[in-house]
Structures are given as structure tokens and as C-alpha cells.
Design a protein around this motif. Structure first.
Motif, PDB file in Angstrom:
ATOM      1  N   GLU A 134       1.550   4.228  -3.069  1.00 16.88           N
ATOM      2  CA  GLU A 134       1.292   5.678  -3.273  1.00 16.88           C
ATOM      3  C   GLU A 134       2.556   6.462  -3.948  1.00 16.88           C
ATOM      4  O   GLU A 134       2.505   7.328  -4.740  1.00 16.88           O
ATOM      5  N   SER A 184       0.804  -1.311   0.004  1.00 19.23           N
ATOM      6  CA  SER A 184      -0.057   0.027   0.052  1.00 19.23           C
ATOM      7  C   SER A 184       0.933   1.426   0.065  1.00 19.23           C
ATOM      8  O   SER A 184       0.628   2.326  -0.826  1.00 19.23           O
ATOM      9  N   ASP A 190       2.518   8.778  -7.246  1.00 21.33           N
ATOM     10  CA  ASP A 190       3.239   9.683  -7.518  1.00 21.33           C
ATOM     11  C   ASP A 190       3.936   9.748  -8.861  1.00 21.33           C
ATOM     12  O   ASP A 190       4.123  11.002  -9.733  1.00 21.33           O
TER      13      ASP A 190
END
Ligand SMILES: Cc1cc2nc3c(=O)[nH]c(=O)nc-3n(C[C@H](O)[C@H](O)[C@H](O)COP(=O)(O)O)c2cc1C
Length: 365
Positions: free
Chosen positions: A105, A101, A109
Motif C-alpha cells: 500500500e 500487503s 501511494d
């Protein structure tokens, strides 16, 4: 080279040059040069044929391709040439169970400037059994395996249909396992190599995934334990480097990076130009979850320290970002695999490269 690679099968389906006995493919090369299997569309049938016609041995890379696509590529090679060639398969590992998880992220990005979201970090077996079934139904002269040792039963099945089996190894211990499974030859991959490390198990201990061997050391260590034919891979850029691995006990040298700028290779435009930028290379799990050597870029620099051992989950997670980067010719977000010889690549037809390296060791096609 040992004659252990010679396999008698009685089959005639491998084409006119294999007759009733499957000959020792490596021993019979006019020049002891192998074009590495390079997945991601790099190893085209045209590259395989150019190298095969020039007296070497080319490989199709079946990793990530559907079985139907592999079949089409095999047929394309056969429609262009009667040369011998090989097909490379990825041996599947186990699901990692890693929590991705936080890493997701970071990948998100990277995707934002390109307008793409991360993919689903799923595990799959790359259709391994279906590709094996294809190669049993439509045998090719050589089948090589990467990321693990195939089951002894599968090795025997391939040998029974007339194929010679090569397993890629990165350590003496992996070489022992491959020999025990009955392989006909070994591809030794040194730490210098571009693309994925072929380690059987990525134990996550280090960026490189455990003990690492420079190619010449690895040849010496493995040569001491087996008489099987050895194909040496990693950092080879010219005939001088080829001569060194042959002198150390290899029967042929496998070149990957050195073919990346050949017109026959399917290398993406941004990858080709990044190869001319002297970026340096590093090992990273950032793009796929397995250690692999590629040209240093922004995505690698930002993500390497955070990427767990989770292959192919991370491969699927980053795939849309890398594909969009390739389409946008953005070298900072693609997995531009390359070995330590990255700065020595030349934009020459594959046949010219093979001829030049062959001439440097006094072997011409
Ligand atoms: C772009 C690229 C893709 C690769 N894909 C594969 C592959 O699909 N299967 C495989 O066994 N090895 C693959 N490799 C590793 C090569 O088989 C070989 O070990 C390596 O290219 C040798 O080192 P070099 O690149 O320094 O010549 C790849 C290497 C590169 C550069």
C-alpha cells in the motif's frame, strides 16, 4: 599482492593477453583501480572499456540482466577492446516469506503521482544458473559474486575454464566462507559503499543487516586471516583514499560512485543531477528489500522504517515506480545508489579519472 591469484589453465580462449597461463589480473593492472560492477544499466561496455584501456579493470554487472543481454554486453566489450574485464553475478538467496500487503500500500501511494501501480513482489533467482552456464561457455578473465558465496563446485568450474573468481564480502566471517569455497580473491566492501550491501544473509537485525565495518578496519581484519588478493570497495573518491587502502593491505581499490557522472556510465539523468544536490546518503531496504546505500529522497524517507528484509520481492514490487520516476526524471522516487563519497563526484571521462587517481599514487598507465 600474493601470487595465489595465479591460475594455470592451459586455455587460450581468453584473448591474446592471457596466453596459456591465466595471469594474475590484479597484479598486472597498470593502475590498481577497479570500476565497480554497477547494475541498472550503469556499468556499460563503454565504461568497462574506458577503464580497461586506461590501465584499470572494468566490470560488467550481470545482475537483473537476461543471459542473452549479458552475452551481448560481453561481445560488445570484445568488439571495442582487447582489454581484460570482469563480469559480476548476484548469488540468489531464499524466498523471504514476508507478508508485504501493508508495504504494498505504501508503494502504491508512491506510484500514484507517477500514474503507476506496484509490481508483483515475486522471488526469482535472477537466472543465476543460466548466467553461470554462459560464463562457462564464454569465459571472461574475472567473475565476481555478490550477495553470497558460490558453491565450491561452481568456483572450480569457472577456474577450470580459465576465469579468476572474486567474492565480495563485508565481514571476516564472510571472507572465511569465500576462502573455504576456493575463491582466488576477495572484494572487501566497507559500510561506506554505494549500492547494495553485499551481506550473504540479510538477517534483518539492523538497517545495515548485521555487523558493519568501515573499509580500512575490514581490510586489516581480513588481511590478518588470508594472503589472497584484496580489492577494497567503499567511499573511494581519489588517489589519497586509494593510497590508504593500498597501504592497509589491499591490492586495488574499487570505485563505484566516483564513476557515476562519467559520460561512459549509463547513469540516468535524474541520478546524475541528484548527485550534485548534496542530499546525503543513507542505508535502506525501501527500494529492494536488501540494505543499500543511496541518495536520500522522499520515497526512501517514507518507506525505510516499514520495509522488511525481502529481496528481491521488494525489488520487483517497487520496480515500476522506480522506472517511471527515472523516465519522468523525478529524483524523489528512484533508487539513486551512491556511497559516502557522493558529494565528491566529478563529471569527467572515466579515463581521465583513472589517470588522475593513478597519478596521485605515482602510477600512470
Ligand atoms: C549505482 C550502483 C550500482 C551497484 N551495483 C552493483 C552490482 O550490480 N554488483 C555489485 O557487486 N556491486 C554493486 N554496487 C556496489 C559496488 O560494487 C561497490 O561496492 C561500491 O560502488 C563501492 O563503493 P562506492 O560506491 O562508494 O565507490 C553498486 C554500486 C552503485 C553505486
Amino acid at each position: 599482492m600474493s601470487s595465489v591469484l595465479r591460475v594455470s589453465s592451459g586455455r587460450t580462449s581468453l584473448g591474446p593477453r592471457t596466453a596459456t597461463t591465466v595471469a594474475d589480473v590484479v597484479n598486472e593492472l597498470r593502475v590498481p583501480i577497479v570500476a565497480a560492477p554497477m547494475a541498472g544499466g550503469v556499468s556499460t561496455p563503454e565504461l568497462v572499456v574506458a577503464v580497461g584501456e586506461a590501465g584499470g579493470l572494468g566490470f560488467l554487472a550481470a545482475g537483473y540482466l537476461s543471459p542473452d543481454r549479458v552475452k551481448t554486453e560481453i561481445h560488445r566489450v570484445r568488439s571495442l577492446s582487447r582489454c581484460r574485464f570482469g563480469v559480476n553475478l548476484f548469488v540468489p538467496g531464499e524466498p523471504s516469506g514476508a507478508d508485504l500487503s501493508a508495504f504494498r500500500e505504501l508503494v502504491a501511494d508512491q506510484g500514484r503521482p507517477l500514474g503507476v501501480a506496484p509490481g508483483e513482489p515475486r522471488w526469482d533467482d535472477d537466472d543465476y544458473r543460466a548466467k553461470l552456464a554462459l560464463l562457462l561457455a564464454e569465459p571472461v578473465p574475472v567473475v565476481s559474486f555478490t550477495f553470497g558465496v558460490p558453491a565450491a563446485q561452481d568456483v572450480r568450474r569457472l577456474q577450470r575454464v580459465g576465469s579468476q573468481v572474486v567474492v565480495t564480502v563485508t565481514s571476516p566471517d564472510e571472507a572465511r566462507q569465500a576462502v573455504a569455497a576456493g575463491t582466488d580473491g576477495l572484494c572487501l566492501q566497507g559500510i561506506e559503499a554505494g549500492g547494495h550491501r553485499a551481506v550473504f544473509v540479510d538477517d534483518g537485525r539492523s538497517e545495515a543487516g548485521g555487523p558493519t565495518h568501515p573499509l580500512l578496519d575490514l581490510i586489516g581484519l581480513v588481511r590478518a586471516q588470508t594472503t589472497l588478493p584484496l580489492i577494497a570497495a567503499g567511499g573511494l573518491t581519489d588517489g589519497r583514499a586509494l593510497r590508504e587502502v593500498l597501504a592497509a593491505g589491499a591490492g586495488a581499490g574499487q570505485f563505484g560512485t566516483a564513476f557515476l557522472r562519467s559520460p561512459e556510465a549509463g547513469t540516468k539523468t535524474a541520478h546524475r543531477s541528484a548527485l550534485t544536490q548534496r542530499r546525503g546518503t543513507a542505508l535502506t531496504r525501501a527500494f529492494t528489500g536488501r540494505p543499500a546505500r543511496g541518495l536520500v529522497n522522499e520515497m526512501m524517507t517514507e518507506l525505510t522504517a516499514h520495509a522488511p528484509a525481502a529481496y528481491p520481492e521488494i525489488h520487483h514490487l517497487t520496480a515500476p515506480v522506480r522506472a517511471a520516476a527515472g523516465a519522468a526524471e523525478d529524483p524523489e522516487r528512484m533508487s539513486a545508489w551512491a556511497g559516502l563519497g557522493a558529494d565528491e563526484t566529478r563529471e569527467l571521462p572515466a579515463a581521465e579519472l583513472v589517470a588522475a587517481w593513478g597519478a596521485e599514487i605515482g602510477r600512470s598507465a
